[in-house]
Design a protein around this motif. Structure first.
Motif, PDB file in Angstrom:
ATOM      1  N   GLY A   1      28.021  45.900  35.673  1.00 42.40           N
ATOM      2  CA  GLY A   1      29.161  45.615  36.548  1.00 42.40           C
ATOM      3  C   GLY A   1      29.433  46.761  37.506  1.00 42.40           C
ATOM      4  N   PHE A   2      29.348  47.987  37.004  1.00 43.99           N
ATOM      5  CA  PHE A   2      29.555  49.167  37.837  1.00 43.99           C
ATOM      6  C   PHE A   2      28.495  49.245  38.928  1.00 43.99           C
ATOM      7  N   THR A   3      27.275  48.869  38.582  1.00 45.45           N
ATOM      8  CA  THR A   3      26.172  48.876  39.547  1.00 45.45           C
ATOM      9  C   THR A   3      26.383  47.843  40.639  1.00 45.45           C
ATOM     10  N   GLU A   4      27.031  46.705  40.301  1.00 47.70           N
ATOM     11  CA  GLU A   4      27.343  45.692  41.317  1.00 47.70           C
ATOM     12  C   GLU A   4      28.129  46.312  42.471  1.00 47.70           C
ATOM     13  N   GLY A   5      29.000  47.271  42.126  1.00 46.67           N
ATOM     14  CA  GLY A   5      29.837  47.864  43.160  1.00 46.67           C
ATOM     15  C   GLY A   5      29.289  49.152  43.736  1.00 46.67           C
ATOM     16  N   ASP A   6      28.932  50.105  42.866  1.00 50.29           N
ATOM     17  CA  ASP A   6      28.578  51.444  43.339  1.00 50.29           C
ATOM     18  C   ASP A   6      27.126  51.813  43.084  1.00 50.29           C
ATOM     19  N   GLY A   7      26.300  50.841  42.740  1.00 53.76           N
ATOM     20  CA  GLY A   7      24.884  51.104  42.519  1.00 53.76           C
ATOM     21  C   GLY A   7      24.032  50.643  43.683  1.00 53.76           C
ATOM     22  N   SER A   8      22.783  51.091  43.697  1.00 54.19           N
ATOM     23  CA  SER A   8      21.872  50.712  44.775  1.00 54.19           C
ATOM     24  C   SER A   8      20.433  50.719  44.265  1.00 54.19           C
ATOM     25  N   PHE A   9      19.686  49.696  44.653  1.00 47.88           N
ATOM     26  CA  PHE A   9      18.253  49.614  44.377  1.00 47.88           C
ATOM     27  C   PHE A   9      17.537  49.729  45.724  1.00 47.88           C
TER      28      PHE A   9
ATOM     29  N   ASN B   1      26.498  46.598  29.583  1.00 46.25           N
ATOM     30  CA  ASN B   1      27.146  45.511  30.321  1.00 46.25           C
ATOM     31  C   ASN B   1      28.076  46.110  31.374  1.00 46.25           C
ATOM     32  N   TRP B   2      28.828  47.128  30.958  1.00 47.49           N
ATOM     33  CA  TRP B   2      29.701  47.843  31.888  1.00 47.49           C
ATOM     34  C   TRP B   2      28.878  48.448  33.025  1.00 47.49           C
ATOM     35  N   LEU B   3      27.735  49.046  32.688  1.00 45.08           N
ATOM     36  CA  LEU B   3      26.874  49.661  33.704  1.00 45.08           C
ATOM     37  C   LEU B   3      26.412  48.634  34.732  1.00 45.08           C
TER      38      LEU B   3
ATOM     39  N   VAL C   1      17.720  43.435  32.294  1.00 49.06           N
ATOM     40  CA  VAL C   1      17.271  42.122  31.808  1.00 49.06           C
ATOM     41  C   VAL C   1      18.254  41.636  30.751  1.00 49.06           C
ATOM     42  N   ASN C   2      18.630  42.532  29.845  1.00 45.41           N
ATOM     43  CA  ASN C   2      19.554  42.182  28.766  1.00 45.41           C
ATOM     44  C   ASN C   2      21.013  42.228  29.197  1.00 45.41           C
ATOM     45  N   ASN C   3      21.281  42.903  30.305  1.00 45.79           N
ATOM     46  CA  ASN C   3      22.652  43.046  30.819  1.00 45.79           C
ATOM     47  C   ASN C   3      22.618  42.736  32.315  1.00 45.79           C
ATOM     48  N   PRO C   4      22.582  41.451  32.672  1.00 42.92           N
ATOM     49  CA  PRO C   4      22.282  41.054  34.056  1.00 42.92           C
ATOM     50  C   PRO C   4      23.358  41.369  35.083  1.00 42.92           C
TER      51      PRO C   4
ATOM     52  N   GLU D   1      32.306  39.546  25.040  1.00 42.31           N
ATOM     53  CA  GLU D   1      32.364  40.998  25.174  1.00 42.31           C
ATOM     54  C   GLU D   1      31.489  41.439  26.342  1.00 42.31           C
ATOM     55  N   GLN D   2      30.331  40.804  26.465  1.00 41.01           N
ATOM     56  CA  GLN D   2      29.383  41.159  27.524  1.00 41.01           C
ATOM     57  C   GLN D   2      30.024  40.997  28.894  1.00 41.01           C
ATOM     58  N   TRP D   3      30.604  39.818  29.126  1.00 41.30           N
ATOM     59  CA  TRP D   3      31.168  39.559  30.445  1.00 41.30           C
ATOM     60  C   TRP D   3      32.408  40.412  30.707  1.00 41.30           C
ATOM     61  N   SER D   4      33.227  40.628  29.680  1.00 43.96           N
ATOM     62  CA  SER D   4      34.441  41.439  29.838  1.00 43.96           C
ATOM     63  C   SER D   4      34.091  42.875  30.201  1.00 43.96           C
ATOM     64  N   ASN D   5      33.052  43.416  29.571  1.00 42.16           N
ATOM     65  CA  ASN D   5      32.613  44.771  29.913  1.00 42.16           C
ATOM     66  C   ASN D   5      32.016  44.820  31.311  1.00 42.16           C
ATOM     67  N   TRP D   6      31.258  43.773  31.673  1.00 40.42           N
ATOM     68  CA  TRP D   6      30.703  43.696  33.030  1.00 40.42           C
ATOM     69  C   TRP D   6      31.831  43.692  34.065  1.00 40.42           C
TER      70      TRP D   6
END
Length: 316
Positions: free
Chosen positions: A183-191, A179-181, A260-263, A61-66
């Protein structure tokens, strides 16, 4: 429609000098695999990858949501103007290992390079695996605009005469999933680390730690704003909304708990780790010293588009 490729070879270009396994392992040093199994070191991750080459079933579920989050940021369901059905995720060539890992984990699809634009794409073009993907993310989509294109795309897919098991479309998911967040951050997020001058600091420089997301539709970002306090802005030139979190308590929650819990799995993982290291300097008040400020500026100099190397700050 997919862009024209100068190179549509499904192999990793020779100039990278790395095998797929070494690339995947280098990108995911201590994390969770797509079956949701905890992986303690590179050796065990390598063994997990080898033992889990069949990836069409049992995905966590974690990876699918990511994956759904990443798709909502950078995935595409080509519209009805295209005569053939397809799906693709596009990333810069710097993030190519993430694209190869997705292909490896799913067990289907192709990787295509667009060298002129410094882009790499994960592509699915056959109906059986388009159906696999449609079912995998069904009920996990949270972005209205992407959901609408997904619905039209699935309806076209269901109309294929030889498709026996039609996809029964589930409604838009209105609840955030971390987990979704990720994955979404991978594309449209920024640190990123902000820097400005201020007379209130004895060093004359103010440093801020920031996490932000961009979207053309404000409504998608409102899903995030319900859980984390931040500030809104609108980029008139590029016509997109930005939601930025600067409050230290919120930044710490995201850095030391949520992610940390949702890498994150892609190249932004390193920006995340850099910002986490910077936050630790804040926690110990070292950012108020000259040596701490110098270290913060050094971290800042190698983040995001300025990154010249991929390294994990946790590794000696």
């Amino acid at each position: 429609m997919l862009p024209h490729y100068l190179n549509s070879d499904d192999k990793f270009p020779l100039y990278t000098g790395n095998s797929l396994n070494s690339i995947v392992l280098a990108f995911f040093p201590v994390t969770i695999n797509r079956f949701g199994q905890s992986v303690g070191n590179l050796q065990s991750l390598d063994q997990t990858l080898i033992e889990s080459s069949e990836t069409k079933y049992g995905l966590s579920e974690q990876w699918s949501n990511w994956l759904t989050g990443l798709i909502e940021a950078d995935g595409s369901f080509p519209n009805e103007k295209d005569k053939t059905l397809s799906f693709y995720i596009s990333q810069s060539t710097k993030n190519a290992p993430l694209i190869y890992a997705i292909k490896f984990w799913l067990g289907f699809g192709k990787v295509r390079w667009q060298h002129s634009e410094k882009m790499v794409h994960f592509v699915i073009e056959d109906i059986p695996n388009l159906l696999n993907l449609a079912n995998l993310i069904n009920g996990r989509l949270r972005t209205e605009s992407k959901y609408e294109t997904y619905v039209k795309w699935v309806n076209r897919l269901n109309k294929k005469t030889f498709v026996k098991n039609k996809v029964i479309i589930k409604p838009l998911n209105s609840e955030i999933n971390f987990n979704w967040l990720a994955g979404f951050t991978e594309g449209d997020g920024s640190f990123f680390i902000g820097q400005g001058n201020t007379p209130r600091s004895k060093l004359g420089i103010q440093i801020t730690l920031n996490i932000s997301w961009t979207q053309k539709s404000r409504k998608t970002l409102e899903l995030i704003s319900q859980h984390f306090r931040g500030a809104w802005s609108y980029n008139k030139s590029h016509k997109f909304w930005v939601y930025t979190i600067k409050r230290q308590s919120e930044v710490k929650k995201l850095l030391f708990s949520v992610f940390v819990n949702n890498p994150l799995y892609g190249i932004k993982r390193y920006d995340y780790l850099d910002l986490k290291q910077a936050c630790e300097l804040f926690n110990t008040k070292r950012h108020l010293t000259e040596s701490g400020l110098e270290l913060l500026l050094e971290i800042k100099s190698n983040m995001n588009s300025r990154r010249t190397s991929i390294s994990d700050p946790r590794v000696d």
